[in-house]
Design a protein around this motif. Structure first.
Motif, PDB file in Angstrom:
ATOM      1  N   MET A 162      37.686  50.384  49.242  1.00 42.31           N
ATOM      2  CA  MET A 162      36.608  50.216  50.221  1.00 42.31           C
ATOM      3  C   MET A 162      35.597  49.188  49.741  1.00 42.31           C
ATOM      4  O   MET A 162      35.193  48.297  50.494  1.00 42.31           O
ATOM      5  CB  MET A 162      35.913  51.551  50.468  1.00 42.31           C
ATOM      6  CG  MET A 162      34.835  51.472  51.536  1.00 42.31           C
ATOM      7  SD  MET A 162      33.805  52.955  51.605  1.00 42.31           S
ATOM      8  CE  MET A 162      32.724  52.680  50.196  1.00 42.31           C
ATOM      9  N   LEU A 165      36.900  45.756  50.090  1.00 39.31           N
ATOM     10  CA  LEU A 165      36.899  45.325  51.487  1.00 39.31           C
ATOM     11  C   LEU A 165      35.501  44.918  51.932  1.00 39.31           C
ATOM     12  O   LEU A 165      35.320  43.942  52.664  1.00 39.31           O
ATOM     13  CB  LEU A 165      37.438  46.440  52.393  1.00 39.31           C
ATOM     14  CG  LEU A 165      38.914  46.772  52.206  1.00 39.31           C
ATOM     15  CD1 LEU A 165      39.308  47.984  53.045  1.00 39.31           C
ATOM     16  CD2 LEU A 165      39.793  45.578  52.573  1.00 39.31           C
ATOM     17  N   HIS A 166      34.502  45.656  51.491  1.00 42.83           N
ATOM     18  CA  HIS A 166      33.126  45.275  51.811  1.00 42.83           C
ATOM     19  C   HIS A 166      32.795  43.892  51.253  1.00 42.83           C
ATOM     20  O   HIS A 166      32.187  43.055  51.927  1.00 42.83           O
ATOM     21  CB  HIS A 166      32.154  46.309  51.239  1.00 42.83           C
ATOM     22  CG  HIS A 166      32.107  47.581  52.024  1.00 42.83           C
ATOM     23  ND1 HIS A 166      31.798  48.802  51.455  1.00 42.83           N
ATOM     24  CD2 HIS A 166      32.336  47.831  53.345  1.00 42.83           C
ATOM     25  CE1 HIS A 166      31.835  49.744  52.391  1.00 42.83           C
ATOM     26  NE2 HIS A 166      32.166  49.177  53.545  1.00 42.83           N
ATOM     27  N   TYR A 203      23.729  45.219  48.034  1.00 40.68           N
ATOM     28  CA  TYR A 203      24.863  46.151  48.155  1.00 40.68           C
ATOM     29  C   TYR A 203      25.097  46.886  46.832  1.00 40.68           C
ATOM     30  O   TYR A 203      25.248  48.119  46.797  1.00 40.68           O
ATOM     31  CB  TYR A 203      26.108  45.367  48.568  1.00 40.68           C
ATOM     32  CG  TYR A 203      27.349  46.204  48.704  1.00 40.68           C
ATOM     33  CD1 TYR A 203      27.643  46.881  49.881  1.00 40.68           C
ATOM     34  CD2 TYR A 203      28.257  46.323  47.636  1.00 40.68           C
ATOM     35  CE1 TYR A 203      28.782  47.645  50.010  1.00 40.68           C
ATOM     36  CE2 TYR A 203      29.407  47.082  47.760  1.00 40.68           C
ATOM     37  CZ  TYR A 203      29.663  47.745  48.949  1.00 40.68           C
ATOM     38  OH  TYR A 203      30.798  48.502  49.060  1.00 40.68           O
TER      39      TYR A 203
ATOM     40  N   LEU B 195      34.479  51.651  58.009  1.00 40.84           N
ATOM     41  CA  LEU B 195      34.226  50.693  56.940  1.00 40.84           C
ATOM     42  C   LEU B 195      32.838  50.068  57.094  1.00 40.84           C
ATOM     43  O   LEU B 195      32.073  49.956  56.123  1.00 40.84           O
ATOM     44  CB  LEU B 195      35.300  49.595  56.987  1.00 40.84           C
ATOM     45  CG  LEU B 195      35.367  48.640  55.799  1.00 40.84           C
ATOM     46  CD1 LEU B 195      35.654  49.398  54.516  1.00 40.84           C
ATOM     47  CD2 LEU B 195      36.432  47.577  56.039  1.00 40.84           C
ATOM     48  N   LEU B 196      32.519  49.680  58.316  1.00 42.61           N
ATOM     49  CA  LEU B 196      31.209  49.073  58.559  1.00 42.61           C
ATOM     50  C   LEU B 196      30.094  50.094  58.338  1.00 42.61           C
ATOM     51  O   LEU B 196      29.068  49.788  57.716  1.00 42.61           O
ATOM     52  CB  LEU B 196      31.136  48.524  59.983  1.00 42.61           C
ATOM     53  CG  LEU B 196      29.801  47.885  60.363  1.00 42.61           C
ATOM     54  CD1 LEU B 196      29.471  46.722  59.437  1.00 42.61           C
ATOM     55  CD2 LEU B 196      29.806  47.413  61.817  1.00 42.61           C
ATOM     56  N   ALA B 198      30.065  52.690  56.413  1.00 41.52           N
ATOM     57  CA  ALA B 198      29.874  52.912  54.971  1.00 41.52           C
ATOM     58  C   ALA B 198      29.182  51.724  54.325  1.00 41.52           C
ATOM     59  O   ALA B 198      28.254  51.873  53.516  1.00 41.52           O
ATOM     60  CB  ALA B 198      31.234  53.158  54.312  1.00 41.52           C
ATOM     61  N   GLY B 199      29.624  50.525  54.675  1.00 47.88           N
ATOM     62  CA  GLY B 199      29.025  49.336  54.087  1.00 47.88           C
ATOM     63  C   GLY B 199      27.547  49.231  54.409  1.00 47.88           C
ATOM     64  O   GLY B 199      26.729  48.893  53.543  1.00 47.88           O
TER      65      GLY B 199
END
Lengths: 219, 219
Positions: A162, A165-166, A203, B195-196, B198-199
Motif C-alpha cells: 500500500m 502504491l501511495h 506523508y 487506497l486513496l 488510506a493515503g
DNA sequence: CAGCTCATGTTAACAGCGCTAACATGGCGC
DNA sequence: GCGCCATGTTAGCGCTGTTAACATGAGCTG
C-alpha cells in the motif's frame, strides 16, 4: 523515390543492417516532438531512410513498436530508480528522497519515454518484457517502502504494498499534472520536485517516519 | 450512400437540427469504447447519420471536438465535486472524504470524460471554457484544503495551494494508475477508493489533522 | 568458389482518415 | 413570396496503416 534520404549519412545497400534500432530511435524522437499520437509509422520509416513497408519486418504493427519503446523506457527507468535507491544507502530516508527526485527527473528529462510508458495507452501486458520491466521498476518503490517501514515499531507498520502504491501514485500524479518539460498543464509557484518532496515528507510524517518534531511545512 | 442510417430513428430532412449535440454524444461514446485515440471524426459523423464533412460546420477540426468534450467533462466533474464537498458540511473531514470518493467515482463512472480530460492530450487552454471549467473544478479541492487547514493552529498551517495540489496529484495518480473501469494497469489487493482513503488519512495525519489531534472546534 | 535460402528490403495497392472546395437545400427574416 | 446563408452533400487531395507479391544479397552448404 521521395522517401529516400537525399544524402544518406551512412550509405547502405539494399539491406539496412540496423533498422530495428534506428526505428526505435526515430520513434522516440517523434514521440518527444509531437506526442505519442503524432507519432507515425510511416514517418519513422522515412527517418530511417527505408520504405514505409520495411518496419513491418521488425514489428507486427505500430502498437508493437510503441510497446517496444515503452519497454525500453521502463528498463532505463528501472535503472535510474535502482541507481538512486542504491540499496538504501547511506540511510533509507536519504535514499528515499533521492528516489523521488530520480522519478521526477526521469519524467522531466525523458518525456518521450515517459509518454510512451504512461500516456500512449500501451497496455502493460502488451509484451512480457514490458510487464517484467515495469514490475522491476515498481519493485524499487516497494523495496524503499519496506526499508522505511522497518524503522517503525511492530504495531504501527502499514502494508508495504500500500505504501509503495501511495508513493507511486503521488509521484505519477505530480509528474503527469505538473512535471512535464513544457511546465505541465498549469503554472505553479513551486517546482514539481519541491512539491513531491513536501508531499512525501508530510506523508512520511503521517506514518510516524521522519524528523520527530518537524513542522509540516517543508523547505 | 452507405453512411446513411438504414432506419433513421428520427427521420430528418436535409438539415439535422441538433447535430452538434449529437456529435458530442457520439464522440463520448466512441472515446469510452476505444479510447481517445480510437475516436474518429468520420465515425462520429456516421453515428449521427450525416456525411463525413458535416461536422466541420460545427467544429474547426477534430481537436476542437475533443476540447469541447473535455470542457463538458470538467463541467460535470466540477458539479460532482461541488456536490460532494457541499461547502464542507457537516464537517470538513466528512466532506473531504466524500470529495475524494467523488473524484474516484467520476474517473470510474465516466471513463470517457476522464479520458478526454486527462489522457487525450488536450491542452488546457484549447478554449477559455475548458480552462474556466478546469479552474472551477480545482477550486473545490483548494476550498477543501483551506477548510481543513483552518483547523490547524496558526504556526502549523501549510500553504493551501500546495495542499490542494497534493490532494489532486494523489487522486489523479491513483485514478490514472489503478482506478479505471478495466481494473487499471495492475491488479490490486484493495480498491482505488480504499487506497486513496488510506493515503489521504496518512497525509492528513502528517499535517496534524486527524482523529487524535482534531482540535475541538467551537462553532 | 558456386549455389541456395531466407531474412530483409521494395513496390503497388486497398481502405480509411482529416480536411477543403464547390455545390445543394431549405428555414427564416424581409 | 423571395432571397440569404447556416447547414448539409459530393468529390477529391494527401496522408496513414497494412498487406501481398516481388527483389536483393548475406551467409551457410557443398
Amino acid at each position: 523515390m521521395s522517401w529516400k534520404r537525399d544524402r544518406p549519412e551512412t550509405p547502405r545497400g539494399y539491406h539496412h543492417g540496423n533498422l530495428k534500432e534506428e526505428l526505435v530511435k526515430a520513434a522516440l524522437g517523434l514521440i518527444g516532438e509531437k506526442g505519442p499520437n503524432g507519432f507515425t509509422f510511416a514517418e519513422a520509416a522515412r527517418m530511417a531512410g527505408v520504405s514505409p513497408a520495411a518496419p513491418y519486418r521488425h514489428f507486427r504493427d505500430r502498437d508493437e513498436l510503441l510497446a517496444d519503446v515503452a519497454a525500453r523506457g521502463f528498463q532505463t527507468f528501472e535503472a535510474a530508480l535502482s541507481r538512486a535507491w542504491d540499496q538504501g544507502r547511506p540511510d533509507p530516508e536519504t535514499a528515499f528522497h533521492r528516489l523521488g527526485r530520480a522519478y521526477l527527473a526521469f519524467a522531466h528529462d525523458e518525456p518521450a519515454y515517459y509518454s510512451a510508458m504512461f500516456e500512449a495507452g500501451v497496455p502493460l501486458d502488451a509484451s512480457p518484457e514490458l510487464r517484467a520491466a515495469a514490475d522491476r521498476a515498481f519493485a524499487n518503490l516497494r523495496q524503499a517502502a519496506e526499508a522505511l517501514i522497518a524503522r517503525l515499531p511492530q504495531g504501527k507498520r502499514p502494508p508495504a504494498l500500500m505504501m509503495a502504491l501511495h508513493i507511486w501514485a503521488m509521484s505519477h500524479g505530480i509528474a503527469a499534472l505538473f512535471g512535464r518539460a513544457d511546465g505541465g498543464r498549469r503554472p505553479l509557484p513551486m517546482s514539481a520536485a519541491e512539491l513531491l518532496e513536501a508531499g512525501m515528507l508530510i506523508y512520511l510524517q503521517g506514518l510516524g517516519i521522519g524528523p520527530e518534531t518537524a513542522a509540516p511545512q517543508a523547505g
